[in-house]
Design an enzyme around this catalytic site. Sequence first.
Site, PDB file in Angstrom:
ATOM      1  N   GLU A  79     -11.630  -1.848  -2.749  1.00  0.00           N
ATOM      2  CA  GLU A  79     -11.003  -1.060  -1.680  1.00  0.00           C
ATOM      3  C   GLU A  79      -9.981  -0.100  -2.280  1.00  0.00           C
ATOM      4  O   GLU A  79      -9.865   0.040  -3.503  1.00  0.00           O
ATOM      5  CB  GLU A  79     -10.342  -1.979  -0.642  1.00  0.00           C
ATOM      6  CG  GLU A  79      -9.279  -2.900  -1.171  1.00  0.00           C
ATOM      7  CD  GLU A  79      -8.827  -3.917  -0.117  1.00  0.00           C
ATOM      8  OE1 GLU A  79      -9.513  -4.081   0.918  1.00  0.00           O
ATOM      9  OE2 GLU A  79      -7.777  -4.553  -0.325  1.00  0.00           O
ATOM     10  N   ASP A  99       0.819  -1.216   0.000  1.00  0.00           N
ATOM     11  CA  ASP A  99       0.000   0.000   0.000  1.00  0.00           C
ATOM     12  C   ASP A  99       0.858   1.273   0.000  1.00  0.00           C
ATOM     13  O   ASP A  99       0.680   2.167   0.838  1.00  0.00           O
ATOM     14  CB  ASP A  99      -0.928   0.034   1.219  1.00  0.00           C
ATOM     15  CG  ASP A  99      -1.595  -1.299   1.503  1.00  0.00           C
ATOM     16  OD1 ASP A  99      -1.889  -2.028   0.540  1.00  0.00           O
ATOM     17  OD2 ASP A  99      -1.822  -1.616   2.688  1.00  0.00           O
TER      18      ASP A  99
END
Length: 336
Positions: free
Chosen positions: A208, A25
């Site tokens: 997401e 991420d």
Amino acid sequence: MKSAIFALGLAALSACSAKEVSVHDPVMAKEGDTWYVFSTGPGITFYSSKNMKDWTPEGPVFKEQPVWAKRAAPTFDGHIWAPDVHFHNGKYYLYYSVSGFGKNTSGIGVTVNKTLNPRSPDYRWEDKGMVLQSVPLRDDWNAIDPNIVEDGKGGAWMAFGSFWSGLKLVRLNADWTGLAEPQEWHAIASRSRGPSVADKSAGPDEIEAPFIFRKGEYYYLFASFGLCCRKGDSTYHVVVGRSKDVTGPYVDKNGVDMMKGGGSTVIAGDKDWKGLGHNSAYTMDGKDYMVLHAYETADNYLQKLKIMEMKWDASGWPSVDQADLNRYRSTQLPTP
């Protein structure tokens, strides 16, 4: 002569065995002549670089866990998820999330610093606490994966979300440390097949990691579809839609609203790389970049940093070169 050949061989071996930066991420910022990458990890891991290739570990952002973390996420284990970094009003704002895997016992917080350089006398993170919290059975959304976008009118918005009913957008207050009042919320992307009900279960809707990037007259909403964190079985991939209004509606290349499952694929896995996703996007030094992680098949699906130049077609849609997954190779330098 033999010694020269031997030295060259050692150099080649060293280059081949150089450790790459392993992140999940990732987001990126530049201060002065230095780039910084922040990623999910114990206390938020971060690295610095002078060239976007060779990265120096700079240790965790948080030496101790945020004081509010266990209250929002009782199973919090010290790993802080999915940061997002922005420069605003003379300071750097680093947003982050705490949660339990597969649960929406989650919270998003923000910490602030005058500089990203850990060797500066001004370097000190000041945690401003929790911005937003999700609670099982109360909320049909998950308060993780924050991303901040400015609307060009002096306002700032936070996109966020994972599974449940999808991705949301909420207006921030003038300090960027809480929600604006009265609150203003928008649903911006979903893969739900019908009306959602607040539940403890994440459900089957694999969406997401929103990231909104402004380019020209459009806001581009990137998201990750599929499943991460399953090594070779990971199906994570990056999709995009766009809107002329930050609040949407965001539609893909075929005009399908992302609230109705739309999303045009930007990049997906191949035989060498799996689980591509949770991207961020930037304009830096006159070029547009996509930053993401990918799992390398040849290295037991270890997650690695990828920075890829984004190009734009005649219709204004972004693309990246799949070959850049193998071309871009980071090097992790020794800890100072």
